[in-house]
Write a protein that holds these residues in place. Structure first.
Motif, PDB file in Angstrom:
ATOM      1  N   GLN A  25       0.843  -1.185   0.000  1.00  0.00           N
ATOM      2  CA  GLN A  25       0.000   0.000   0.000  1.00  0.00           C
ATOM      3  C   GLN A  25       0.884   1.243   0.000  1.00  0.00           C
ATOM      4  N   TYR A  26       0.524   2.213  -0.853  1.00  0.00           N
ATOM      5  CA  TYR A  26       1.268   3.469  -0.942  1.00  0.00           C
ATOM      6  C   TYR A  26       0.375   4.618  -0.494  1.00  0.00           C
ATOM      7  N   GLN A  27       0.863   5.433   0.433  1.00  0.00           N
ATOM      8  CA  GLN A  27       0.109   6.569   0.965  1.00  0.00           C
ATOM      9  C   GLN A  27       0.497   7.840   0.210  1.00  0.00           C
ATOM     10  N   PHE A  28      -0.490   8.471  -0.429  1.00  0.00           N
ATOM     11  CA  PHE A  28      -0.215   9.687  -1.198  1.00  0.00           C
ATOM     12  C   PHE A  28      -0.751  10.955  -0.521  1.00  0.00           C
ATOM     13  N   LEU A  29      -1.466  10.789   0.600  1.00  0.00           N
ATOM     14  CA  LEU A  29      -2.063  11.945   1.266  1.00  0.00           C
ATOM     15  C   LEU A  29      -1.960  11.789   2.776  1.00  0.00           C
ATOM     16  N   GLY A  30      -1.554  12.876   3.469  1.00  0.00           N
ATOM     17  CA  GLY A  30      -1.543  12.875   4.924  1.00  0.00           C
ATOM     18  C   GLY A  30      -0.171  12.651   5.528  1.00  0.00           C
ATOM     19  N   GLY A  56      -4.877   9.365   2.477  1.00  0.00           N
ATOM     20  CA  GLY A  56      -5.273   8.681   1.253  1.00  0.00           C
ATOM     21  C   GLY A  56      -4.192   7.730   0.794  1.00  0.00           C
ATOM     22  N   SER A  57      -4.595   6.584   0.243  1.00  0.00           N
ATOM     23  CA  SER A  57      -3.616   5.611  -0.233  1.00  0.00           C
ATOM     24  C   SER A  57      -4.215   4.748  -1.333  1.00  0.00           C
ATOM     25  N   VAL A  58      -3.339   4.046  -2.025  1.00  0.00           N
ATOM     26  CA  VAL A  58      -3.747   3.079  -3.041  1.00  0.00           C
ATOM     27  C   VAL A  58      -2.985   1.784  -2.785  1.00  0.00           C
ATOM     28  N   GLY A  59      -3.639   0.648  -2.984  1.00  0.00           N
ATOM     29  CA  GLY A  59      -3.012  -0.633  -2.687  1.00  0.00           C
ATOM     30  C   GLY A  59      -3.080  -1.591  -3.857  1.00  0.00           C
ATOM     31  N   ILE A 115      -7.293  -3.822  -6.273  1.00  0.00           N
ATOM     32  CA  ILE A 115      -6.743  -2.469  -6.193  1.00  0.00           C
ATOM     33  C   ILE A 115      -7.750  -1.569  -5.483  1.00  0.00           C
ATOM     34  N   PRO A 116      -7.527  -1.252  -4.191  1.00  0.00           N
ATOM     35  CA  PRO A 116      -8.403  -0.303  -3.492  1.00  0.00           C
ATOM     36  C   PRO A 116      -7.814   1.107  -3.472  1.00  0.00           C
ATOM     37  N   ILE A 117      -8.678   2.100  -3.568  1.00  0.00           N
ATOM     38  CA  ILE A 117      -8.295   3.497  -3.335  1.00  0.00           C
ATOM     39  C   ILE A 117      -9.018   3.931  -2.061  1.00  0.00           C
ATOM     40  N   ILE A 118      -8.243   4.301  -1.032  1.00  0.00           N
ATOM     41  CA  ILE A 118      -8.778   4.478   0.317  1.00  0.00           C
ATOM     42  C   ILE A 118      -8.578   5.906   0.798  1.00  0.00           C
ATOM     43  N   PHE A 119      -9.641   6.488   1.336  1.00  0.00           N
ATOM     44  CA  PHE A 119      -9.561   7.777   2.014  1.00  0.00           C
ATOM     45  C   PHE A 119     -10.069   7.597   3.443  1.00  0.00           C
ATOM     46  N   ASN A 179      -6.930   7.284  18.043  1.00  0.00           N
ATOM     47  CA  ASN A 179      -8.197   6.680  18.463  1.00  0.00           C
ATOM     48  C   ASN A 179      -8.914   5.958  17.319  1.00  0.00           C
ATOM     49  N   GLY A 180      -8.244   5.837  16.175  1.00  0.00           N
ATOM     50  CA  GLY A 180      -8.817   5.121  15.051  1.00  0.00           C
ATOM     51  C   GLY A 180      -9.146   6.025  13.891  1.00  0.00           C
ATOM     52  N   SER A 181     -10.113   5.605  13.066  1.00  0.00           N
ATOM     53  CA  SER A 181     -10.453   6.354  11.859  1.00  0.00           C
ATOM     54  C   SER A 181     -11.759   5.840  11.274  1.00  0.00           C
ATOM     55  N   ILE A 182     -12.284   6.591  10.312  1.00  0.00           N
ATOM     56  CA  ILE A 182     -13.384   6.147   9.473  1.00  0.00           C
ATOM     57  C   ILE A 182     -12.875   6.237   8.037  1.00  0.00           C
ATOM     58  N   ALA A 183     -13.109   5.173   7.244  1.00  0.00           N
ATOM     59  CA  ALA A 183     -12.541   5.122   5.893  1.00  0.00           C
ATOM     60  C   ALA A 183     -13.603   4.709   4.884  1.00  0.00           C
ATOM     61  N   PHE A 184     -13.381   5.095   3.632  1.00  0.00           N
ATOM     62  CA  PHE A 184     -14.276   4.730   2.542  1.00  0.00           C
ATOM     63  C   PHE A 184     -13.486   4.789   1.250  1.00  0.00           C
ATOM     64  N   GLY A 185     -14.054   4.263   0.187  1.00  0.00           N
ATOM     65  CA  GLY A 185     -13.380   4.340  -1.102  1.00  0.00           C
ATOM     66  C   GLY A 185     -13.948   3.383  -2.115  1.00  0.00           C
TER      67      GLY A 185
END
Length: 308
Positions: free
Chosen positions: A128-133, A152-155, A189-193, A203-209
């Motif tokens: 996975q490659y992180q392109f944002l944050g 943001g990342s792509v895997g 191939i997921p694109i994740i934000f 404390n964690g996160s909420i993600a979608f994509g």
């Protein structure tokens, strides 16, 4: 409130399928947009289910009593097993049942991590490659880190599996007749934000994509004791060996809830796929399409000293 008999039947049928361990390539997206920090590890277990409408419908058309009766015959005609051949292939395209996997991830660079997953006999590798944050940790926040930051990342994930699961289906009694085999390779191939809860997802996160999955499949039948009527003549059904591929398009939402080292990960991934047209025995063919729902929940732990 009235519940249809057909709906109850479908639910009961899926529960029965759930009692066999399907060998399903894991396509649930459980990661956030933030990759594992360099030198850090993440490990976890994930439980879920692969609920695919096409194979459920195909298997529901096959009567177990009929399979038992056919299996006892010295010779079988193609029209007696045509529905079963469609069901076997549908299940190979998208195995239905519970899923379980455990995994390990490692941060190899500030924006790259890699992972290995073992899922009911399926070996899975991904990166996975992180392109944002920012790219730090709760203990050592990166530049721009703040509560509520976006990532943001792509895997890319690879998984391969074969048709060992046939032994767990009631259709295994037809294996001496049909000799069905299948091998598949999945590329996901997921694109994740994701939005952070706390600094650096403390404390964690909420993600979608969105997610795309490409499947290459090889399948075949090498029938024995299987015949067809050609006018007044009776002939053996010829074997079949084919290749095909199809794409699946989906979206997902997941959450990461906890504090610093231990998290709970609920997720839901939904795919639509037009599996395409497939050649079957006796010069027949069939087209498959449908939705797949993959709910899951897991536990994840992070550890390791990390490095700057």
């Amino acid at each position: 409130m009235r519940i249809s008999v057909a709906l109850v039947h479908q639910v009961c049928f899926f529960v029965l399928l759930g009692l066999v361990a399907s060998c399903t390539a894991p396509r649930a997206v459980i990661n956030s947009g933030k990759v594992t920090a360099p030198g850090k590890f993440k490990a976890g277990v994930n439980f879920g289910g692969n609920i695919a409408t096409e194979p459920i419908g195909q298997l529901d058309d096959v009567a177990k009593s009929a399979v038992n009766a056919i299996a006892k015959k010295d010779s079988v005609y193609f029209d007696e097993v045509e529905t079963a051949t469609r069901a076997l292939l549908a299940y190979a395209l998208d195995p239905v049942g519970p899923t379980f996997d455990f995994y390990l991830r490692y941060g190899v660079a500030p924006r790259v991590d890699v992972g290995y997953k073992y899922a009911s006999g399926v070996h899975v590798f991904d990166a996975q490659y992180q392109f944002l944050g920012p790219t730090g940790t709760p203990e050592n926040p990166g530049v721009g880190a703040a509560a509520g930051a976006w990532y943001g990342s792509v895997g890319l994930q690879y998984a391969g599996q074969s048709s060992d699961w046939i032994d767990n289906l009631f259709l295994d009694k037809l294996q001496p007749v049909l000799q069905f085999t299948a091998k598949r390779r999945d590329y996901t191939i997921p694109i994740i934000f994701s939005k952070s809860f706390g600094v650096e997802e403390q404390n964690g996160s909420i993600a979608f994509g969105a997610v795309y999955n490409h499947t290459n499949i090889e399948y075949g039948f090498d029938p024995g004791r299987l015949f067809k009527k050609q006018g007044k003549a009776i002939e053996e059904v010829n074997p079949l060996k084919e290749k095909n591929s199809f794409g699946s398009y989906g979206f997902f939402v997941n959450a990461k809830l906890g504090f610093k080292y231990i998290y709970i990960l609920p997720a839901l991934t939904i795919y639509y796929q037009d599996y395409g047209d497939y050649k079957l025995l006796n010069n027949t063919s069939y087209s498959y399409s449908g939705l797949t729902f993959i709910p899951s929940i897991g536990v994840q732990a992070s550890f390791g000293k990390g490095r700057r």
